[in-house]
Motif scaffolding. Structure first.
Motif, PDB file in Angstrom:
ATOM      1  N   SER A 117     -48.515-128.144  53.569  1.00 14.54           N
ATOM      2  CA  SER A 117     -47.848-127.019  54.470  1.00 14.54           C
ATOM      3  C   SER A 117     -46.491-127.272  54.539  1.00 14.54           C
ATOM      4  N   MET A 118     -45.897-128.381  53.957  1.00 15.36           N
ATOM      5  CA  MET A 118     -44.378-128.625  53.786  1.00 15.36           C
ATOM      6  C   MET A 118     -43.840-127.670  53.027  1.00 15.36           C
ATOM      7  N   HIS A 119     -44.431-127.119  52.057  1.00 13.30           N
ATOM      8  CA  HIS A 119     -44.017-126.180  51.034  1.00 13.30           C
ATOM      9  C   HIS A 119     -43.468-125.041  51.682  1.00 13.30           C
ATOM     10  N   HIS A 120     -43.642-124.600  52.965  1.00 13.10           N
ATOM     11  CA  HIS A 120     -43.086-123.427  53.730  1.00 13.10           C
ATOM     12  C   HIS A 120     -41.608-123.866  53.975  1.00 13.10           C
ATOM     13  N   GLY A 121     -41.055-125.045  53.853  1.00 17.95           N
ATOM     14  CA  GLY A 121     -39.832-125.351  53.948  1.00 17.95           C
ATOM     15  C   GLY A 121     -38.964-125.747  52.674  1.00 17.95           C
ATOM     16  N   GLY A 122     -39.568-125.438  51.599  1.00 19.57           N
ATOM     17  CA  GLY A 122     -39.075-125.501  50.367  1.00 19.57           C
ATOM     18  C   GLY A 122     -37.897-124.457  50.027  1.00 19.57           C
ATOM     19  N   SER A 123     -37.077-124.990  48.881  1.00 21.20           N
ATOM     20  CA  SER A 123     -35.981-123.960  48.604  1.00 21.20           C
ATOM     21  C   SER A 123     -36.282-123.306  47.317  1.00 21.20           C
ATOM     22  N   THR A 124     -35.880-122.133  47.202  1.00 16.41           N
ATOM     23  CA  THR A 124     -35.900-121.461  45.854  1.00 16.41           C
ATOM     24  C   THR A 124     -34.738-121.643  45.047  1.00 16.41           C
ATOM     25  N   ASP A 125     -33.930-122.627  45.441  1.00 16.90           N
ATOM     26  CA  ASP A 125     -32.939-122.886  44.514  1.00 16.90           C
ATOM     27  C   ASP A 125     -33.235-123.952  43.565  1.00 16.90           C
ATOM     28  N   LEU A 126     -33.345-123.434  42.319  1.00 13.80           N
ATOM     29  CA  LEU A 126     -34.078-124.212  41.231  1.00 13.80           C
ATOM     30  C   LEU A 126     -33.146-125.030  40.376  1.00 13.80           C
ATOM     31  N   LEU A 146     -46.510-121.978  40.995  1.00  9.26           N
ATOM     32  CA  LEU A 146     -46.912-122.638  39.676  1.00  9.26           C
ATOM     33  C   LEU A 146     -48.369-122.213  39.755  1.00  9.26           C
ATOM     34  N   ALA A 147     -48.980-122.581  40.621  1.00  8.84           N
ATOM     35  CA  ALA A 147     -50.337-122.275  40.609  1.00  8.84           C
ATOM     36  C   ALA A 147     -50.926-120.819  40.801  1.00  8.84           C
ATOM     37  N   LEU A 148     -50.075-120.237  41.731  1.00  6.36           N
ATOM     38  CA  LEU A 148     -50.191-118.617  41.731  1.00  6.36           C
ATOM     39  C   LEU A 148     -49.622-118.074  40.374  1.00  6.36           C
ATOM     40  N   ALA A 149     -48.600-118.482  39.888  1.00  7.97           N
ATOM     41  CA  ALA A 149     -48.113-117.920  38.519  1.00  7.97           C
ATOM     42  C   ALA A 149     -49.315-117.960  37.356  1.00  7.97           C
ATOM     43  N   ALA A 215     -42.173-116.408  48.566  1.00 10.32           N
ATOM     44  CA  ALA A 215     -41.653-116.607  47.366  1.00 10.32           C
ATOM     45  C   ALA A 215     -42.701-117.000  46.349  1.00 10.32           C
ATOM     46  N   THR A 216     -43.928-117.560  46.694  1.00 13.04           N
ATOM     47  CA  THR A 216     -44.779-117.806  45.785  1.00 13.04           C
ATOM     48  C   THR A 216     -45.527-116.489  45.223  1.00 13.04           C
ATOM     49  N   ARG A 217     -45.465-115.547  46.133  1.00 15.02           N
ATOM     50  CA  ARG A 217     -46.070-114.168  45.692  1.00 15.02           C
ATOM     51  C   ARG A 217     -44.948-113.045  45.014  1.00 15.02           C
ATOM     52  N   ASP A 218     -43.540-113.586  44.915  1.00 20.38           N
ATOM     53  CA  ASP A 218     -42.530-112.802  44.223  1.00 20.38           C
ATOM     54  C   ASP A 218     -42.466-113.157  42.724  1.00 20.38           C
ATOM     55  N   GLU A 219     -42.831-112.036  41.924  1.00 22.96           N
ATOM     56  CA  GLU A 219     -42.896-112.055  40.587  1.00 22.96           C
ATOM     57  C   GLU A 219     -41.689-112.548  39.828  1.00 22.96           C
ATOM     58  N   ASP A 220     -40.438-112.124  40.314  1.00 22.91           N
ATOM     59  CA  ASP A 220     -39.223-112.391  39.977  1.00 22.91           C
ATOM     60  C   ASP A 220     -39.231-113.933  40.055  1.00 22.91           C
ATOM     61  N   PHE A 221     -39.411-114.531  41.276  1.00 20.43           N
ATOM     62  CA  PHE A 221     -39.260-116.037  41.315  1.00 20.43           C
ATOM     63  C   PHE A 221     -40.312-116.694  40.574  1.00 20.43           C
ATOM     64  N   ARG A 222     -41.265-116.373  40.362  1.00 25.15           N
ATOM     65  CA  ARG A 222     -42.378-117.110  39.418  1.00 25.15           C
ATOM     66  C   ARG A 222     -41.861-117.207  38.209  1.00 25.15           C
ATOM     67  N   ALA A 223     -41.394-116.040  37.660  1.00 25.86           N
ATOM     68  CA  ALA A 223     -40.831-116.049  36.383  1.00 25.86           C
ATOM     69  C   ALA A 223     -39.649-116.917  36.102  1.00 25.86           C
ATOM     70  N   ARG A 224     -38.704-116.968  37.322  1.00 24.46           N
ATOM     71  CA  ARG A 224     -37.679-117.765  37.206  1.00 24.46           C
ATOM     72  C   ARG A 224     -38.101-119.446  37.082  1.00 24.46           C
ATOM     73  N   LEU A 225     -39.232-119.560  37.960  1.00 24.92           N
ATOM     74  CA  LEU A 225     -39.641-121.072  38.068  1.00 24.92           C
ATOM     75  C   LEU A 225     -40.164-121.304  36.458  1.00 24.92           C
ATOM     76  N   LEU A 226     -41.162-120.583  35.993  1.00 27.56           N
ATOM     77  CA  LEU A 226     -41.539-121.124  34.729  1.00 27.56           C
ATOM     78  C   LEU A 226     -40.455-121.004  33.553  1.00 27.56           C
ATOM     79  N   GLN A 227     -39.683-120.301  33.542  1.00 24.70           N
ATOM     80  CA  GLN A 227     -38.437-120.294  32.767  1.00 24.70           C
ATOM     81  C   GLN A 227     -37.555-121.583  32.908  1.00 24.70           C
ATOM     82  N   THR A 228     -37.368-121.728  34.150  1.00 23.32           N
ATOM     83  CA  THR A 228     -36.505-123.209  34.531  1.00 23.32           C
ATOM     84  C   THR A 228     -37.403-124.245  33.990  1.00 23.32           C
ATOM     85  N   LEU A 229     -38.653-124.463  34.260  1.00 23.91           N
ATOM     86  CA  LEU A 229     -39.528-125.702  33.738  1.00 23.91           C
ATOM     87  C   LEU A 229     -39.617-125.559  32.185  1.00 23.91           C
TER      88      LEU A 229
END
Length: 240
Positions: A117-126, A146-149, A215-229
């Motif tokens: 549940s703490m993920h709600h306080g997470g940052s999108t600053d990759l 990642l799971a939803l992507a 953010a987990t439903r945001d396609e742009d953030f998902r793409a940025r996360l996968l690219q960053t990883l």
């Protein structure tokens, strides 16, 4: 019966998840950091279909875990349970390891990622990933994303994230208020159960879907996360 890998199974929720699955007759391969941890937790090694070892805080050892797992063939389900709370390696263990294992292993039928549940306080600053400044909340936001992507990208593989609750494990502490027994049941159900709705892309708490961080439903953030990883690890995630 299913062939299932559970990471971080030396103790706590990982051990409880693996034990419940084995008790239901499934072939369970457990991941532990060091084989000696099996004795520390009082494991009956004979109940497991196999053991893989490796410290998920180190990229080379994550690769080693993937290689060991490959020897068992294609898993029906993988439960990405391993996690740390207060550590310089929080992002590596909680986000990078699940990503790399997902990318390197043969696609299973089901993927279960343990969130919080703490993920709600997470940052999108990759940028925090490369800088080594990611918090536990950040790492759990990213692994939930990642799971939803993966759910959106891989047809034929069910992928879900789970909030197990704040339970009295070594990580959660003795004063944690949630039910310890309920802490692993959703993971077991998602790995082996039937009639799961939605069949993929859910964020769950005690077998009920919850609303994750937007953010987990945001396609742009998902793409940025996968690219960053991918850039951070040198390991791309295959497209559908």
């Amino acid at each position: 019966m299913a062939l299932i890998l559970v990471t971080g199974a030396a103790g706590g929720l990982g051990y409880d998840t693996a034990s419940a699955l084995a008790g239901d007759g499934h072939d369970v391969v457990v991941h532990v950091r060091h084989r000696a941890r099996l004795g520390d937790a009082g494991h009956d090694a004979g109940r497991w279909a196999g053991v893989v070892t490796g410290d998920l805080a180190h990229l080379d050892e994550i690769h080693g875990v993937a290689a060991q797992a490959a020897a068992f063939g294609r898993f029906d389900a993988v439960v990405h349970n391993a996690g740390v709370l207060h550590s310089p390696d929080t992002a590596t263990v909680n986000t990078v390891a699940p990503y790399v294992l997902t990318a390197l292993m043969e696609r299973p039928g089901r993927l279960v990622y343990v969130s919080s549940s703490m993920h709600h306080g997470g940052s999108t600053d990759l940028g925090r990933l490369a800088a080594g400044t990611a918090s536990y909340a950040d790492s759990k936001l990213w692994v939930t994303t990642l799971a939803l992507a993966v759910a959106a990208r891989w047809a034929g593989t069910a992928s879900h994230a789970v909030d197990p609750g704040w339970v009295p494990t070594r990580m959660g502490g003795p004063g944690a208020p949630d039910d310890l027994a309920a802490g692993h049941r959703t993971q077991v159900w998602l790995a082996t159960g039937s009639g799961i709705t939605p069949p993929t892309g859910g964020y769950w708490y005690h077998r009920r879907t919850q609303a994750p961080h937007p953010a987990t439903r945001d396609e742009d953030f998902r793409a940025r996360l996968l690219q960053t990883l991918a850039e951070h690890t040198g390991v791309p995630l295959a497209s559908g």
